[in-house]
Design a protein around this motif. Structure first.
Motif, PDB file in Angstrom:
ATOM      1  N   SER A  42      53.010 -31.127  21.621  1.00  0.00           N
ATOM      2  CA  SER A  42      51.700 -30.526  21.023  1.00  0.00           C
ATOM      3  C   SER A  42      50.866 -29.933  21.908  1.00  0.00           C
ATOM      4  O   SER A  42      49.561 -29.346  21.344  1.00  0.00           O
ATOM      5  CB  SER A  42      51.137 -31.546  20.020  1.00  0.00           C
ATOM      6  OG  SER A  42      50.751 -32.815  20.864  1.00  0.00           O
ATOM      7  N   SER A  43      51.166 -30.163  23.347  1.00  0.00           N
ATOM      8  CA  SER A  43      50.039 -29.768  24.352  1.00  0.00           C
ATOM      9  C   SER A  43      49.980 -28.251  24.140  1.00  0.00           C
ATOM     10  O   SER A  43      50.990 -27.573  24.419  1.00  0.00           O
ATOM     11  CB  SER A  43      50.509 -30.273  25.695  1.00  0.00           C
ATOM     12  OG  SER A  43      49.646 -29.752  26.620  1.00  0.00           O
ATOM     13  N   PRO A  44      48.654 -27.856  24.277  1.00  0.00           N
ATOM     14  CA  PRO A  44      48.527 -26.109  24.139  1.00  0.00           C
ATOM     15  C   PRO A  44      48.913 -25.656  25.672  1.00  0.00           C
ATOM     16  O   PRO A  44      49.346 -24.355  25.768  1.00  0.00           O
ATOM     17  CB  PRO A  44      47.114 -26.084  23.856  1.00  0.00           C
ATOM     18  CG  PRO A  44      46.434 -27.333  24.548  1.00  0.00           C
ATOM     19  CD  PRO A  44      47.358 -28.488  24.270  1.00  0.00           C
ATOM     20  N   THR A  45      49.063 -26.426  26.613  1.00  0.00           N
ATOM     21  CA  THR A  45      49.529 -25.948  27.940  1.00  0.00           C
ATOM     22  C   THR A  45      50.970 -25.850  28.124  1.00  0.00           C
ATOM     23  O   THR A  45      51.550 -25.343  29.101  1.00  0.00           O
ATOM     24  CB  THR A  45      48.792 -26.746  29.068  1.00  0.00           C
ATOM     25  OG1 THR A  45      49.392 -28.140  28.876  1.00  0.00           O
ATOM     26  CG2 THR A  45      47.283 -26.919  29.051  1.00  0.00           C
ATOM     27  N   GLN A  46      51.740 -26.538  27.364  1.00  0.00           N
ATOM     28  CA  GLN A  46      53.333 -26.490  27.221  1.00  0.00           C
ATOM     29  C   GLN A  46      53.802 -25.422  26.312  1.00  0.00           C
ATOM     30  O   GLN A  46      53.527 -25.782  25.359  1.00  0.00           O
ATOM     31  CB  GLN A  46      53.813 -27.796  27.101  1.00  0.00           C
ATOM     32  CG  GLN A  46      53.442 -28.774  28.306  1.00  0.00           C
ATOM     33  CD  GLN A  46      54.470 -30.060  28.206  1.00  0.00           C
ATOM     34  OE1 GLN A  46      55.086 -30.223  27.283  1.00  0.00           O
ATOM     35  NE2 GLN A  46      54.517 -30.736  29.394  1.00  0.00           N
ATOM     36  N   ILE A  75      60.438 -19.066  29.136  1.00  0.00           N
ATOM     37  CA  ILE A  75      61.393 -19.211  30.422  1.00  0.00           C
ATOM     38  C   ILE A  75      61.404 -20.049  31.365  1.00  0.00           C
ATOM     39  O   ILE A  75      60.002 -20.390  31.735  1.00  0.00           O
ATOM     40  CB  ILE A  75      61.507 -17.601  30.786  1.00  0.00           C
ATOM     41  CG1 ILE A  75      62.020 -16.376  29.810  1.00  0.00           C
ATOM     42  CG2 ILE A  75      62.303 -17.582  32.255  1.00  0.00           C
ATOM     43  CD1 ILE A  75      62.047 -15.287  30.450  1.00  0.00           C
ATOM     44  N   GLY A  76      62.170 -20.906  31.937  1.00  0.00           N
ATOM     45  CA  GLY A  76      61.865 -21.946  32.610  1.00  0.00           C
ATOM     46  C   GLY A  76      61.576 -23.277  31.893  1.00  0.00           C
ATOM     47  O   GLY A  76      61.745 -24.491  32.664  1.00  0.00           O
ATOM     48  N   ALA A  77      61.343 -23.076  30.757  1.00  0.00           N
ATOM     49  CA  ALA A  77      61.476 -24.725  29.825  1.00  0.00           C
ATOM     50  C   ALA A  77      62.703 -24.501  29.134  1.00  0.00           C
ATOM     51  O   ALA A  77      63.873 -24.155  29.564  1.00  0.00           O
ATOM     52  CB  ALA A  77      60.119 -24.546  29.022  1.00  0.00           C
ATOM     53  N   TRP A  78      62.478 -24.888  27.644  1.00  0.00           N
ATOM     54  CA  TRP A  78      63.749 -24.873  26.891  1.00  0.00           C
ATOM     55  C   TRP A  78      64.217 -23.517  26.338  1.00  0.00           C
ATOM     56  O   TRP A  78      65.504 -23.154  25.898  1.00  0.00           O
ATOM     57  CB  TRP A  78      63.413 -25.730  25.568  1.00  0.00           C
ATOM     58  CG  TRP A  78      64.100 -27.047  25.726  1.00  0.00           C
ATOM     59  CD1 TRP A  78      65.225 -27.464  25.274  1.00  0.00           C
ATOM     60  CD2 TRP A  78      63.559 -28.210  26.381  1.00  0.00           C
ATOM     61  NE1 TRP A  78      65.361 -29.044  25.399  1.00  0.00           N
ATOM     62  CE2 TRP A  78      64.290 -29.341  26.253  1.00  0.00           C
ATOM     63  CE3 TRP A  78      62.324 -28.588  27.175  1.00  0.00           C
ATOM     64  CZ2 TRP A  78      64.065 -30.546  26.688  1.00  0.00           C
ATOM     65  CZ3 TRP A  78      62.031 -29.814  27.674  1.00  0.00           C
ATOM     66  CH2 TRP A  78      62.834 -30.773  27.492  1.00  0.00           C
ATOM     67  N   GLY A  79      63.303 -22.396  26.375  1.00  0.00           N
ATOM     68  CA  GLY A  79      63.790 -21.326  25.818  1.00  0.00           C
ATOM     69  C   GLY A  79      63.933 -21.528  24.464  1.00  0.00           C
ATOM     70  O   GLY A  79      63.159 -22.002  23.820  1.00  0.00           O
ATOM     71  N   PRO A  80      65.115 -20.714  23.828  1.00  0.00           N
ATOM     72  CA  PRO A  80      65.589 -20.957  22.552  1.00  0.00           C
ATOM     73  C   PRO A  80      66.289 -22.060  22.066  1.00  0.00           C
ATOM     74  O   PRO A  80      66.587 -22.595  21.002  1.00  0.00           O
ATOM     75  CB  PRO A  80      66.369 -19.716  22.365  1.00  0.00           C
ATOM     76  CG  PRO A  80      67.122 -19.546  23.646  1.00  0.00           C
ATOM     77  CD  PRO A  80      66.113 -19.778  24.765  1.00  0.00           C
TER      78      PRO A  80
END
Length: 294
Positions: free
Chosen positions: A186-190, A195-200
């Protein structure tokens, strides 16, 4: 609601070529449900959680000591289910996050396979996971983890409050690996779909291998085998070629590698990591395969 502190403490020793369970202690709701020998002297251990899962404010502590030349396979009977956090009347968490702390101490010559079932984070769950590994020269650790974004059949997809994890590995007196992760959907910064996170993707799994045998050649062979499983650069179909998986192999600072897999179905990630695990153990550490029934 009162907090629950579940504890498991166990020490393993080698005698006559067989690994045995020595001193042990457990406190509700955790217990060592069963220990069973394999043909090559390795000992298997099930950890059971007698509760419906880790409730708000619960604290689980697991302390494992593997003696010289022991060979142990550790798993649990079912998913680690983390339930929603309870809040105070003013809406604050009131320090009710769930916590799991694990310590693994490996003596010289020990071979440990620590393969728990996936972690399931329910809606509004807050979970802190800390794992500390201490290894002596000549020891081997194969460790897996799989993380689900929620009960997807109920429409839960990254609806948990916070997931924070840390894995630290010390070899001798030297820190050789440290990974920290903090996921707050729920963080607006995440931006988890970036790309570089979970992506799809929605599910994540990893297989860690720590041993003095792990070098560039070791990593290359694991990478080649992974590519063969996924059908990379192959015209013929292979078992995993039709699955929507994204994976890679990377070396740690020293004596280790990580196989990372992302996908949409937890069983597909489990099957791929199991195939890699069996390849690694059979090629480098243990001559025989083992069958785990749950």
């Amino acid at each position: 609601m009162p907090r629950t502190t579940g504890r498991v403490s166990a020490a393993f020793l080698e005698a006559g070529g067989e690994t045995r369970l020595g001193d042990r202690y457990h406190a509700y709701p955790l217990k060592i449900a069963k220990a069973f020998p394999f043909d090559d002297g390795q000992l298997g251990v099930y950890v059971m959680d007698a509760s419906p899962g880790i409730m708000s404010g619960d604290r689980y502590e697991l302390d494992w000591h593997f003696g010289e030349n022991t060979k142990v396979y550790v798993t649990n009977q079912s998913y680690t289910k983390v339930h929603p956090v309870l809040r105070s009347a003013d809406g604050s968490l009131a320090d009710q996050a769930s916590v799991q702390r694990q310590t693994l101490t490996l003596a010289r010559g020990s071979v440990v396979e620590y393969m728990p079932e996936p972690l399931m984070l329910y809606k509004d769950a807050y979970f802190y996971s800390e794992t500390e590994v201490r290894m002596e020269p000549g020891s081997v650790l194969i460790l897996s983890e799989t993380v689900c974004p929620g009960r997807t059949q109920r429409g839960e997809l990254f609806q948990y409050g916070l997931y924070r994890s840390e894995l630290k590995v010390t070899f001798g007196s030297e820190l050789i690996f440290c990974a920290k992760q903090r996921v707050e959907p729920s963080s607006p910064t995440q931006k988890l779909d970036a790309i570089g996170a979970w992506g799809p993707f929605t599910h994540y799994g990893a297989l860690y291998v720590f041993s003095e045998q792990v070098d560039a050649g070791f990593a290359d062979r694991v990478r080649d085998y992974l590519n063969r499983l996924l059908g990379v650069d192959e015209e013929t179909a292979v078992p995993f070629s039709g699955m929507k998986l994204y994976s890679g192999v990377s070396r740690t600072y020293k004596y280790g590698l990580v196989v990372s897999v992302m996908g949409f179905k937890v069983y597909e990630i489990q099957q791929l990591l199991e195939a890699i695990w069996k390849f690694i153990r059979r090629t480098y550490f243990v001559d025989t395969d083992i069958q785990i029934r749950k």
